[in-house]
Design a protein around this motif. Structure first.
Motif, PDB file in Angstrom:
ATOM      1  N   TRP A  35     -39.950   0.692  -3.022  1.00 42.95           N
ATOM      2  CA  TRP A  35     -39.523  -0.151  -1.914  1.00 42.95           C
ATOM      3  C   TRP A  35     -39.024   0.726  -0.781  1.00 42.95           C
ATOM      4  CZ3 TRP A  35     -34.114  -0.367  -0.703  1.00 42.95           C
ATOM      5  CH2 TRP A  35     -33.278   0.242  -1.647  1.00 42.95           C
ATOM      6  N   LEU A  36     -38.887   0.130   0.404  1.00 36.76           N
ATOM      7  CA  LEU A  36     -38.434   0.840   1.585  1.00 36.76           C
ATOM      8  C   LEU A  36     -37.309   0.067   2.267  1.00 36.76           C
ATOM      9  CD1 LEU A  36     -41.903   1.769   3.131  1.00 36.76           C
ATOM     10  CD2 LEU A  36     -40.359   3.324   1.907  1.00 36.76           C
ATOM     11  N   GLU A  37     -36.368   0.819   2.812  1.00 37.25           N
ATOM     12  CA  GLU A  37     -35.296   0.240   3.616  1.00 37.25           C
ATOM     13  C   GLU A  37     -35.558   0.577   5.079  1.00 37.25           C
ATOM     14  OE1 GLU A  37     -30.720   0.461   2.815  1.00 37.25           O
ATOM     15  OE2 GLU A  37     -31.224   2.042   4.252  1.00 37.25           O
ATOM     16  N   VAL A  38     -35.588  -0.443   5.941  1.00 34.53           N
ATOM     17  CA  VAL A  38     -35.837  -0.229   7.367  1.00 34.53           C
ATOM     18  C   VAL A  38     -34.549  -0.457   8.142  1.00 34.53           C
ATOM     19  CG1 VAL A  38     -38.234  -0.927   7.103  1.00 34.53           C
ATOM     20  CG2 VAL A  38     -36.556  -2.614   7.861  1.00 34.53           C
ATOM     21  N   VAL A  39     -34.341   0.340   9.184  1.00 31.37           N
ATOM     22  CA  VAL A  39     -33.183   0.170  10.058  1.00 31.37           C
ATOM     23  C   VAL A  39     -33.464  -1.016  10.984  1.00 31.37           C
ATOM     24  CG1 VAL A  39     -31.757   1.213  11.845  1.00 31.37           C
ATOM     25  CG2 VAL A  39     -32.591   2.606   9.937  1.00 31.37           C
ATOM     26  N   SER A  40     -32.695  -2.061  10.851  1.00 32.18           N
ATOM     27  CA  SER A  40     -32.991  -3.325  11.532  1.00 32.18           C
ATOM     28  C   SER A  40     -33.181  -3.145  13.031  1.00 32.18           C
ATOM     29  CB  SER A  40     -31.865  -4.324  11.285  1.00 32.18           C
ATOM     30  OG  SER A  40     -31.688  -4.570   9.905  1.00 32.18           O
ATOM     31  N   GLU A  41     -32.277  -2.397  13.672  1.00 33.42           N
ATOM     32  CA  GLU A  41     -32.297  -2.289  15.131  1.00 33.42           C
ATOM     33  C   GLU A  41     -33.572  -1.633  15.658  1.00 33.42           C
ATOM     34  OE1 GLU A  41     -28.116  -2.864  13.868  1.00 33.42           O
ATOM     35  OE2 GLU A  41     -29.771  -1.575  13.187  1.00 33.42           O
ATOM     36  N   ASN A  42     -34.241  -0.828  14.838  1.00 34.44           N
ATOM     37  CA  ASN A  42     -35.475  -0.179  15.281  1.00 34.44           C
ATOM     38  C   ASN A  42     -36.614  -1.169  15.500  1.00 34.44           C
ATOM     39  OD1 ASN A  42     -34.206   2.279  15.127  1.00 34.44           O
ATOM     40  ND2 ASN A  42     -35.144   2.877  13.183  1.00 34.44           N
ATOM     41  N   TYR A  43     -36.480  -2.366  14.956  1.00 32.42           N
ATOM     42  CA  TYR A  43     -37.575  -3.342  14.993  1.00 32.42           C
ATOM     43  C   TYR A  43     -37.154  -4.664  15.630  1.00 32.42           C
ATOM     44  CZ  TYR A  43     -39.175   0.134  11.695  1.00 32.42           C
ATOM     45  OH  TYR A  43     -39.520   1.338  11.110  1.00 32.42           O
ATOM     46  N   ARG A  58     -45.018  -3.677   5.499  1.00 33.81           N
ATOM     47  CA  ARG A  58     -44.704  -4.932   4.802  1.00 33.81           C
ATOM     48  C   ARG A  58     -45.838  -5.349   3.871  1.00 33.81           C
ATOM     49  NH1 ARG A  58     -45.545 -10.390   6.134  1.00 33.81           N
ATOM     50  NH2 ARG A  58     -43.949 -11.814   5.331  1.00 33.81           N
ATOM     51  N   GLU A  59     -47.078  -4.990   4.215  1.00 32.41           N
ATOM     52  CA  GLU A  59     -48.221  -5.316   3.370  1.00 32.41           C
ATOM     53  C   GLU A  59     -48.241  -4.505   2.082  1.00 32.41           C
ATOM     54  OE1 GLU A  59     -51.574  -4.528   5.817  1.00 32.41           O
ATOM     55  OE2 GLU A  59     -51.315  -6.331   7.072  1.00 32.41           O
ATOM     56  N   ARG A  60     -47.565  -3.354   2.080  1.00 36.70           N
ATOM     57  CA  ARG A  60     -47.688  -2.421   0.953  1.00 36.70           C
ATOM     58  C   ARG A  60     -46.426  -2.286   0.099  1.00 36.70           C
ATOM     59  NH1 ARG A  60     -51.597   2.646   2.425  1.00 36.70           N
ATOM     60  NH2 ARG A  60     -53.062   1.535   3.780  1.00 36.70           N
ATOM     61  N   TYR A  61     -45.286  -2.540   0.710  1.00 42.17           N
ATOM     62  CA  TYR A  61     -44.026  -2.279   0.013  1.00 42.17           C
ATOM     63  C   TYR A  61     -43.069  -3.467   0.160  1.00 42.17           C
ATOM     64  CZ  TYR A  61     -45.329   2.721   0.299  1.00 42.17           C
ATOM     65  OH  TYR A  61     -45.965   3.935   0.209  1.00 42.17           O
ATOM     66  N   PRO A  62     -42.249  -3.741  -0.858  1.00 42.18           N
ATOM     67  CA  PRO A  62     -41.094  -4.609  -0.623  1.00 42.18           C
ATOM     68  C   PRO A  62     -40.153  -3.925   0.373  1.00 42.18           C
ATOM     69  CG  PRO A  62     -41.504  -4.313  -2.973  1.00 42.18           C
ATOM     70  CD  PRO A  62     -42.364  -3.318  -2.267  1.00 42.18           C
ATOM     71  N   LEU A  63     -39.580  -4.701   1.282  1.00 41.76           N
ATOM     72  CA  LEU A  63     -38.696  -4.154   2.301  1.00 41.76           C
ATOM     73  C   LEU A  63     -37.312  -4.778   2.213  1.00 41.76           C
ATOM     74  CD1 LEU A  63     -41.011  -4.227   5.469  1.00 41.76           C
ATOM     75  CD2 LEU A  63     -40.691  -2.340   3.858  1.00 41.76           C
ATOM     76  N   VAL A  64     -36.307  -3.986   2.592  1.00 47.39           N
ATOM     77  CA  VAL A  64     -34.970  -4.511   2.855  1.00 47.39           C
ATOM     78  C   VAL A  64     -34.584  -4.070   4.262  1.00 47.39           C
ATOM     79  CG1 VAL A  64     -34.379  -4.364   0.406  1.00 47.39           C
ATOM     80  CG2 VAL A  64     -33.634  -2.555   1.949  1.00 47.39           C
ATOM     81  N   MET A  65     -33.701  -4.811   4.894  1.00 44.39           N
ATOM     82  CA  MET A  65     -33.255  -4.511   6.256  1.00 44.39           C
ATOM     83  C   MET A  65     -31.813  -4.020   6.229  1.00 44.39           C
ATOM     84  SD  MET A  65     -34.948  -7.819   8.231  1.00 44.39           S
ATOM     85  CE  MET A  65     -33.588  -7.838   9.405  1.00 44.39           C
ATOM     86  N   HIS A  66     -31.575  -2.906   6.939  1.00 43.49           N
ATOM     87  CA  HIS A  66     -30.256  -2.272   6.955  1.00 43.49           C
ATOM     88  C   HIS A  66     -29.833  -2.032   8.396  1.00 43.49           C
ATOM     89  CE1 HIS A  66     -26.900   0.019   5.517  1.00 43.49           C
ATOM     90  NE2 HIS A  66     -27.324   1.161   6.027  1.00 43.49           N
ATOM     91  N   GLY A  67     -28.741  -2.669   8.830  1.00 42.68           N
ATOM     92  CA  GLY A  67     -28.306  -2.576  10.208  1.00 42.68           C
ATOM     93  C   GLY A  67     -27.149  -1.623  10.420  1.00 42.68           C
ATOM     94  N   VAL A  68     -26.963  -1.214  11.686  1.00 48.27           N
ATOM     95  CA  VAL A  68     -25.887  -0.292  12.033  1.00 48.27           C
ATOM     96  C   VAL A  68     -25.049  -0.800  13.214  1.00 48.27           C
ATOM     97  CG1 VAL A  68     -27.107   1.737  11.168  1.00 48.27           C
ATOM     98  CG2 VAL A  68     -27.433   1.042  13.544  1.00 48.27           C
ATOM     99  N   SER A  69     -25.295  -2.043  13.675  1.00 43.52           N
ATOM    100  CA  SER A  69     -24.637  -2.494  14.904  1.00 43.52           C
ATOM    101  C   SER A  69     -24.012  -3.882  14.805  1.00 43.52           C
ATOM    102  CB  SER A  69     -25.645  -2.491  16.072  1.00 43.52           C
ATOM    103  OG  SER A  69     -26.145  -1.201  16.301  1.00 43.52           O
ATOM    104  N   MET A  70     -23.874  -4.423  13.625  1.00 46.64           N
ATOM    105  CA  MET A  70     -23.270  -5.746  13.505  1.00 46.64           C
ATOM    106  C   MET A  70     -21.794  -5.722  13.885  1.00 46.64           C
ATOM    107  SD  MET A  70     -23.303  -8.331  10.239  1.00 46.64           S
ATOM    108  CE  MET A  70     -25.098  -8.345  10.174  1.00 46.64           C
ATOM    109  N   SER A  71     -21.141  -4.597  13.615  1.00 56.20           N
ATOM    110  CA  SER A  71     -19.730  -4.415  13.955  1.00 56.20           C
ATOM    111  C   SER A  71     -18.876  -5.553  13.394  1.00 56.20           C
ATOM    112  CB  SER A  71     -19.561  -4.321  15.484  1.00 56.20           C
ATOM    113  OG  SER A  71     -18.337  -3.709  15.822  1.00 56.20           O
ATOM    114  N   ILE A  72     -19.004  -5.729  12.092  1.00 59.00           N
ATOM    115  CA  ILE A  72     -18.364  -6.873  11.439  1.00 59.00           C
ATOM    116  C   ILE A  72     -16.842  -6.805  11.517  1.00 59.00           C
ATOM    117  CG2 ILE A  72     -18.176  -5.901   9.097  1.00 59.00           C
ATOM    118  CD1 ILE A  72     -19.495  -9.414   9.948  1.00 59.00           C
TER     119      ILE A  72
END
Length: 282
Positions: A35-43, A58-72
């Motif tokens: 699987w792959l983790e994608v940086v949300s803001e890049n997309y 997305r056609e080849r791998y399960p993906l998860v989204m990982h963000g850096v700017s939500m500022s929770i």
């Protein structure tokens, strides 16, 4: 050994953080990446090449989204435009899960482009829990929150970092992305026990592990995520596997990118360390 998890998110296996430097290699040559983790803001864009690449992965791998700017953890209002764009990307990608960091990244509309630690107080806890619930309502899904590395602490803190993280997860009913490197970095910088940290995190809340490298400074360990995983972090990873069981694990590299083969070797090492422990506990 690990208790039964209270959520239904899948176990994905062993993965990598997706970076531009490895786009071609991952698509051209079959790789033992589950699987792959994608940086949300890049997309989070309206179109163009980033989304074309993303659709191919997305056609080849399960993906998860990982963000850096939500500022929770910020005292600024939640950025509703950001959340809308994040929700739209999640609808397009259909990730296994969405994550961000337990931190703040700016104030008064200024993004510091850094992951700043919080004071671990009851007031901050109430503030963060309310914001996590609002984000989850907007996204219509549970999110994962990641522990960040830190170099300063707040005199007014009433809880340990792990107590704070555990309470946020329980009260907001969210999940945890446990960065093993960040646990080690903060433990060394602040003088607490990394094993106490692991023991303080509820097993049922941990959905993902990050493994990464750091730089040894003169007085502090600096979380650079630009080096191979250290022996100390590999040792802590094994302790985490013993406590939390089978958790989706990935190698995260943010700079000084080596050839893909080197990251795959690290990923295989993670597998080699974890699988015997998991099989012996079964």
């Amino acid at each position: 050994m690990a208790a039964t998890r209270s959520h239904s998110l899948p176990y994905l296996g062993y993965g990598l953080g997706l970076r531009v430097e490895h786009y071609e290699a991952l698509l051209t040559h079959p790789a033992p990446v589950q699987w792959l983790e994608v940086v949300s803001e890049n997309y989070m864009v309206d179109g163009g090449l980033p989304l074309i690449w993303l659709d191919r992965f997305r056609e080849r791998y399960p993906l998860v989204m990982h963000g850096v700017s939500m500022s929770i953890g910020s005292t600024d209002p939640l950025d509703e435009d950001y959340l809308a764009r994040l929700a739209a990307l999640a609808k397009r990608v259909e990730p296994a899960w969405v994550s961000d960091h337990l931190c703040w990244t700016g104030v008064q509309g200024v993004n510091l482009h850094d992951l700043m630690p919080l004071p671990y107080t009851e007031e901050a806890l109430d503030h963060v829990v309310g914001r996590v619930k609002r984000v989850q309502d907007t996204l219509k899904r549970r999110i994962l929150l990641e522990n960040v590395s830190s170099y300063v602490s707040f005199a007014q803190s009433q809880l340990t970092e792990w107590e704070f993280l555990a309470e946020v997860a329980e009260r907001a009913d969210c999940l945890i992305l446990l960065d093993i490197n960040n646990v080690h970095v903060s433990a060394m910088n602040h003088g607490f026990s990394s094993l106490d940290y692991l023991r303080g995190i509820p097993v049922s809340r941990v959905q993902q592990f990050h493994l990464a490298g750091y730089e040894q400074g003169e007085h502090l360990i600096i979380d650079t995520h630009d080096a191979p995983v250290s022996n100390a972090v590999w040792d802590l990873y094994m302790e985490a596997v013993r406590r939390f069981g089978r958790v989706s694990t990935m190698i995260e590299r943010d700079d000084h990118f080596p050839p893909l083969a080197e990251l795959l070797a690290e990923l295989e090492h993670a597998r080699t360390l974890a699988e015997p422990l998991l099989q012996n506990a079964a």
